[in-house]
Every structure is written in structure tokens, then in C-alpha cells.
Design an enzyme around this catalytic site. Structure first.
Site, mmCIF file in Angstrom:
data_model
loop_
_atom_site.group_PDB
_atom_site.id
_atom_site.type_symbol
_atom_site.label_atom_id
_atom_site.label_comp_id
_atom_site.label_asym_id
_atom_site.label_seq_id
_atom_site.Cartn_x
_atom_site.Cartn_y
_atom_site.Cartn_z
ATOM 1 N N ILE A 1 0.816 -1.200 0.000
ATOM 2 C CA ILE A 1 0.000 0.000 0.000
ATOM 3 C C ILE A 1 0.855 1.258 0.000
ATOM 4 O O ILE A 1 0.343 2.351 -0.079
ATOM 5 C CB ILE A 1 -0.974 0.038 1.193
ATOM 6 C CG1 ILE A 1 -0.218 0.140 2.519
ATOM 7 C CG2 ILE A 1 -1.895 -1.127 1.192
ATOM 8 C CD1 ILE A 1 -1.147 0.375 3.688
ATOM 9 N N PHE B 1 -5.019 8.164 0.203
ATOM 10 C CA PHE B 1 -5.701 7.319 1.176
ATOM 11 C C PHE B 1 -4.755 6.230 1.671
ATOM 12 O O PHE B 1 -4.859 5.763 2.801
ATOM 13 C CB PHE B 1 -6.974 6.716 0.563
ATOM 14 C CG PHE B 1 -6.743 5.452 -0.217
ATOM 15 C CD1 PHE B 1 -6.753 4.217 0.409
ATOM 16 C CD2 PHE B 1 -6.497 5.496 -1.587
ATOM 17 C CE1 PHE B 1 -6.538 3.056 -0.306
ATOM 18 C CE2 PHE B 1 -6.281 4.338 -2.296
ATOM 19 C CZ PHE B 1 -6.299 3.114 -1.668
ATOM 20 N N CYS B 2 -3.791 5.817 0.831
ATOM 21 C CA CYS B 2 -2.818 4.800 1.253
ATOM 22 C C CYS B 2 -1.979 5.317 2.412
ATOM 23 O O CYS B 2 -1.711 4.605 3.377
ATOM 24 C CB CYS B 2 -1.915 4.423 0.086
ATOM 25 S SG CYS B 2 -2.752 3.494 -1.215
ATOM 26 N N ASP B 3 -1.552 6.579 2.304
ATOM 27 C CA ASP B 3 -0.747 7.162 3.375
ATOM 28 C C ASP B 3 -1.564 7.277 4.662
ATOM 29 O O ASP B 3 -1.069 7.005 5.758
ATOM 30 C CB ASP B 3 -0.237 8.543 2.960
ATOM 31 C CG ASP B 3 0.719 8.481 1.785
ATOM 32 O OD1 ASP B 3 1.569 7.568 1.784
ATOM 33 O OD2 ASP B 3 0.614 9.319 0.878
ATOM 34 N N LEU C 1 -2.057 3.881 6.139
ATOM 35 C CA LEU C 1 -0.802 3.433 6.735
ATOM 36 C C LEU C 1 -0.629 4.023 8.129
ATOM 37 O O LEU C 1 -0.224 3.331 9.066
ATOM 38 C CB LEU C 1 0.381 3.826 5.844
ATOM 39 C CG LEU C 1 1.774 3.473 6.374
ATOM 40 C CD1 LEU C 1 1.905 1.965 6.554
ATOM 41 C CD2 LEU C 1 2.856 3.994 5.449
#
EC number: 3.4.22.-
Length: 400
Positions: free
Chosen positions: A6, A33-35, A38
Site C-alpha cells: 500500500i 488514502f494509502c498514506d 498506513l
């Protein structure tokens, strides 16, 4: 996290964590949104590492997730969302949680560690997510319940609204244990209980504790009972004597209850269901409760709960037992015998947390007692599967 699809960061590189921490310096609305995801699985949505603006963005992302329908859960999917046109799925398979998402025309997946999985669960919105037969969770939230209802009812309401499943593999292993203590357990509980600490229901009808006390006395359950003894069922005359001593004989208002209890008290499966619900080994020990609570506090959950050490809560323990009559459709032995099976839910709700509310650990066991189950160590041992236990944690803010 076992893989790191991700993000473009390497999990095993020391720069991975520093990169996560450094994202707080980036304009939050520019993070993908991945950050954001995470950061959520790394710290949890309620971590003190987060600013209010960051928590708001994280909450907005997590609020996008909805429980998956049963037909969607072939691979263990329990939640899904569509964020910025990207489909995200959360799956739990064989105890391992994975995040699936579309990257272009490819499906990428990431396996979460146990801690990351717990952070993810605690950040889900307050909706019910079904994680299979063992785990059905409601994401934990703090609640303020302004009500004049009795404390046990308030506690039960709050438990249902504010729970977090805690893995039980390390605390509940009953595969190699027996029910040798069960008679002493019910004797101690009933003898020590009052109307505020133990509640017993059959099909939502409360059974008076004095009636139960007279029943176990007539069954020969006392402090000297042989732990290996198989209880002998009572005759109609014995049961009738117990019923008449607890209900006015001429009062027709109690006629339905008298007939019901007369029938139940002569049924070995009901006696098995009732007595087994008190078995101490179904429930977590106080030392384990303290250990779990310490773990929760060490992971900064106190930030969410507005932890205030100077305020104390008096220890209390409520025992709620619910027994419901069921007749499984496909159990020919039951239908042929004409007997009844019973579904048992036994919950202990100890409150012992130091905070600005009341901390509750709900220790719940649910199982089926088949028709004809004899009230003996062997019969009870066969009736209750070891995987049925679950522990949950909740906070109730006091009525002010």
C-alpha cells in the site's frame, strides 16, 4: 505488516517508520488514502501522535467502511469501502487480516500484523462487523449514558454499544480441563449473590434467585458435594414443593410461571444448561483482566478514554445468564425424543477501571446444550466447545 504494497516504503528498512512519522509534516489534505491508512494501522486513530486535523481525516476515511454482506465473504471479507474511486476490501482469513485494493488494473494486498490489525479494528466506525463465528465486534467508542436505569442495565447497554474484542487464545484453553468444580461454583455464586449481582433469565423471563437457591439445595448441591457426582433428577412432588414455597398457591397471577418452572426443573438438559453457566473456567481470571487492561493502557487507548487516574471506580461484578429454549430443525434425535435443547449465554461484567467513567470487561460464553444432556462432568464437558469464549472492553461515562 508482512508486505508493504500500500506504499512504496520497505517494511524492514529503518526508514519505513521514519517515513511514517515524517508524513505529519506534509499537508494532510495532500496525502493519499494509502498514506492515511498506513498511519491508521501504525498508530491507531486515537493515538496522541495525531493532531485533531489528522484524526478528523482518518475518521472520515474509516467512516467510509461498511460491513460486508454474507455473500461477499467468500474470502473472509468483513468490510469494504470505495474511496476516491478505488475499491478497498478488508478480509480476515485463518486469523490473518489483509487489505486488498485496486492499483490500476491490478489487485494489491497487504497482510497486517496483530498490532496493526488491532489498530485497524479500533478505528472502524461504530457499526457491527462480522468476523466469522468467533468474532462479532462493534468498534470501540466511549459513551455517555444519561439514564436512571439500574446499573446492570446501563452496563449491558454500554457493552453492546462500546466493545472491542480481545484475542482469547492465550487466556482460554479448556480442551484438557473438566467440570469438576461446577457444583461448587454454582453453590458459591448463588449463596453469595444478591439481586444486583446475578440475573438469570429463561426466554427473557427472570427466574428469582431464591427459587434457584431452593432448587440447587433440593438437588443436593452444597459445599460438601462430590465433584464427580451426577445429579439425580427431581420428582414432580419435589419440584412442586419448591414452586409452592416460592409462589402464593392461591394467586392465579403466577400460574404460568409455576407451570413453566415445574416443567423446566424436571428436564435434565435445563439443569445442565443452568449449572454449566456458573462454571468458573468459562471465565477469565482477575489477573488476566488486569494484564489485558495494562496492555490496553500501554497502547495509548487512555487518550481516547480521557483517562483520569485520580478518579476511582469501586470494583463490582455482575453475572448475567440467559437461557433460551430451541429446537434445531435438523436434529432428529431431539425431535424424536420430544425434548428441548437450550441455548446458553453466560456473561460476567466486572467493573474495576480507574477512569472518568466505568471500565467494563465483558466475559461471555455462548453454547448449545442438547436435549437429554445429563448434569454430570462428562455431559457438560461435551456440551461446551472451548472456542466459544470472547472478551470485550468498554467504557461508560458517568451520568452527570
Amino acid at each position: 505488516m508482512q508486505t508493504s504494497n500500500i506504499t512504496n516504503y520497505e517494511r524492514n528498512d529503518s526508514s519505513w517508520m521514519s517515513t511514517v512519522k515524517s508524513t505529519t509534516e506534509v499537508s494532510w489534505n495532500k496525502l493519499s488514502f494509502c498514506d492515511v491508512l498506513l498511519k491508521i494501522i501504525t498508530f491507531g486513530i486515537y493515538s496522541p501522535h495525531e493532531t485533531l486535523a489528522e484524526k478528523y481525516s482518518e475518521k472520515k476515511l474509516m467512516d467510509s467502511f461498511s460491513p460486508s454482506l454474507s455473500q461477499d465473504k467468500m474470502d473472509g471479507e468483513f468490510a469494504h469501502a470505495n474511496i476516491d474511486g478505488i475499491s478497498i476490501r478488508l478480509c480476515l482469513n485463518k486469523g490473518i487480516c489483509s487489505v486488498f485494493y485496486l492499483d490500476g488494473d491490478k489487485i494489491q494486498s497487504t497482510q497486517l500484523s496483530s498490532k496493526e490489525y488491532n489498530n485497524l479494528l479500533s478505528s472502524l466506525p461504530p457499526k457491527q462487523f462480522n468476523l466469522g463465528k468467533v468474532h462479532t465486534i462493534t468498534a470501540p467508542v466511549s459513551g455517555n449514558f444519561k439514564t436512571h436505569k439500574p446499573a446492570p442495565e446501563v452496563i449491558e447497554t454500554a457493552i453492546n454499544c462500546c466493545t472491542s474484542i480481545i484475542p482469547n487464545d492465550d487466556y482460554f484453553s479448556v480442551k484438557d480441563t473438566d467440570f469438576n468444580s461446577v457444583w461448587h461454583d454454582i453453590y458459591r455464586d448463588i449463596r453469595a449473590s444478591d439481586s444486583n449481582s446475578t440475573k438469570i433469565y429463561f426466554n427473557n423471563i427472570e427466574i428469582p434467585l431464591k427459587l434457584i437457591a431452593d432448587l440447587i439445595n433440593e438437588l443436593g448441591i452444597n459445599e460438601f458435594i462430590d465433584s464427580k457426582k451426577e445429579l439425580q433428577m427431581l420428582s414432580y412432588n419435589q419440584v412442586n414443593k419448591i414452586i409452592n414455597s416460592n409462589f402464593p398457591q392461591q394467586d392465579l397471577c403466577f400460574q404460568t410461571e409455576k407451570l413453566l418452572f415445574t416443567s423446566l426443573f424436571q428436564d435434565p438438559a435445563f439443569i445442565s444448561a443452568l449449572t454449566s453457566a456458573f462454571w468458573q473456567s468459562l471465565h477469565i481470571t482477575s489477573s488476566s483482566v488486569e494484564h489485558i487492561y495494562a496492555q490496553i493502557m500501554s497502547e495509548n487507548i487512555e487518550n481516547r478514554l480521557n483517562f483520569m487516574p485520580e478518579q476511582r471506580v469501586i470494583n463490582n461484578c455482575g453475572h448475567i445468564i440467559k437461557i433460551n429454549a430451541v429446537v434445531p430443525k435438523n436434529d432428529t434425535a431431539i425431535s424424536a425424543s420430544g425434548g428441548r435443547a437450550y441455548e446458553v449465554s453466560s456473561s460476567i461484567l466486572p467493573s474495576h477501571i480507574t477512569c472518568n467513567g466505568v471500565g467494563i470487561n465483558k466475559i461471555e460464553t455462548s453454547y448449545l446444550v442438547h436435549a437429554g444432556t445429563l448434569p454430570s462432568s462428562e455431559g457438560l464437558r461435551n456440551a461446551i466447545p472451548p472456542e466459544s469464549r470472547q472478551v470485550s472492553f468498554a467504557i461508560i461515562s458517568p451520568d452527570v
